[in-house]
Scaffold this active site. Sequence first.
Site, short mmCIF file in Angstrom:
data_model
loop_
_atom_site.label_atom_id
_atom_site.label_comp_id
_atom_site.label_asym_id
_atom_site.label_seq_id
_atom_site.Cartn_x
_atom_site.Cartn_y
_atom_site.Cartn_z
N HIS A 103 35.75 -12.35 -110.72
CA HIS A 103 37.15 -11.98 -110.97
C HIS A 103 37.23 -10.56 -111.52
O HIS A 103 37.19 -10.33 -112.72
CB HIS A 103 37.74 -12.97 -111.98
CG HIS A 103 39.23 -12.91 -112.08
ND1 HIS A 103 39.98 -14.04 -112.31
CD2 HIS A 103 40.12 -11.90 -112.00
CE1 HIS A 103 41.26 -13.71 -112.36
NE2 HIS A 103 41.36 -12.40 -112.18
N ARG A 149 41.50 -2.20 -108.18
CA ARG A 149 42.74 -1.42 -108.01
C ARG A 149 42.85 -0.61 -106.71
O ARG A 149 43.93 -0.18 -106.35
CB ARG A 149 42.96 -0.48 -109.20
CG ARG A 149 43.05 -1.17 -110.55
CD ARG A 149 44.15 -2.19 -110.60
NE ARG A 149 44.38 -2.70 -111.95
CZ ARG A 149 44.85 -3.91 -112.22
NH1 ARG A 149 45.14 -4.75 -111.23
NH2 ARG A 149 45.04 -4.29 -113.47
N ASP A 173 37.84 -10.88 -115.44
CA ASP A 173 39.24 -10.51 -115.20
C ASP A 173 39.45 -9.05 -115.61
O ASP A 173 40.48 -8.70 -116.21
CB ASP A 173 40.20 -11.43 -115.93
CG ASP A 173 41.64 -11.27 -115.46
OD1 ASP A 173 41.87 -10.58 -114.43
OD2 ASP A 173 42.55 -11.83 -116.11
#
Length: 431
Positions: free
Chosen positions: A58, A62, A305
């Site tokens: 995860h 971008r 994340d």
Amino acid sequence: MAERATLLRGARILGGPARDVLIRGTAVAAVGTGLDPGGAEVVDASGQVLLPGLVDLHTHLREPGREDAETVATGARAAALGGFTAVHAMANTSPVADTPAVVEEVARLGAGAGHCDVRPVGAVTAGLGGERLAEIAAMAGSPAAVRVFSDDGRCVHDPGLMRRALEIVGEFDGVVAQHAQDPGLTEGAQMNEGVVARELGLPGWPAVAEEAVIARDVLLAAHPGSRVHVCHLSTAGSAEIVRWAKSRGWPVTAEVTPHHLLLTDELARSGDAVYKVNPPLRTAADVRALREALADGTIDCVATDHAPHTAGDKRCAWPAAAMGMIGLETALAVVQHTMVETGLLDWAGVADRMSHRPARIGRLDGHGRPIAPGEPANLTLLDPAHRAGVDPAGFASRSRNSPFAGLVLPGRVTATFLRGRATVLDGTPTA
């Protein structure tokens, strides 16, 4: 040209007794004591822990679309510094990774950077819109060979779409990674629903908004026999639901982030939006439950994340700030602090939760393998005795939104090897 060779002298494999590990070409050639380097470059690994290369399920890189916050190259370099040899790049880019063309571009950028393997995650729904399915089968059949699909950042809230997506990924042994957040229960939510939110006057984010979606999805997974993976599980109740589903033998896996293993909603009192994240930081009781669930295997793995944001998106009033934290370069240190130094996991357990299991969930060949002759030399060398304050200014990531800034954490990745090639040596990127 002579075959590349490196000898790690005196490394503690999974924290065990000191051994020499000879890397030749792309594989581990020998493991033993007093090995003859035979012309290999010798790395003094005395007292250091050798792990299989870490795998992150995860990561937000971008690119394409928000290269001001991160690029595939800068994020992959940050990953290597954190000990990762493979990361999964989430689909919420611009354009969204919902077609073969976009996932192939992400894979190409990762291969070109060369710091770690970058596996693109495909969107479940077109444009993350939640209205119709993305080109799931086409992405799976593309050269990118996508096996993980997620609308992360948004929930696949429609049960019919979720059920159909599970049926499709079941045809090629894929997995749907669900961002569990009922939008009807979290509209305008800013932080964990509880005492701190009430005192600060911020709209609360109830635990049931996560738990209700997980409960539904584990039931859906049981029907077609497909695989559900729960992203960034954050509450004690969520862990209990996953534990129940696993007790029934259903194909459900889950991840927890480093920040949910350490930080609590009390930090919102500072007003610093670096602590604003989705799902929100929860209570100390939730943190304890998540650590225990990771220790007993209910939660399968740690996933960062990693969510880079520009200073302008975070250095503003809490309600206006973006949600997310960076974590690739601190993940292993946080796990050492919260799980190893507390006695909840040994280093073999860390290897299982940060390499073996995430590699299996993501269907990554060559990663999460034993450190043994003939196995791919995807390796991470860690100095567990090192302690230092976290300084995001020195990070390879293009963003600085780390919630751990200033904390003294243990451990330092001194070397990372990707198929026998050092991407990090002496704590420094090699390229």
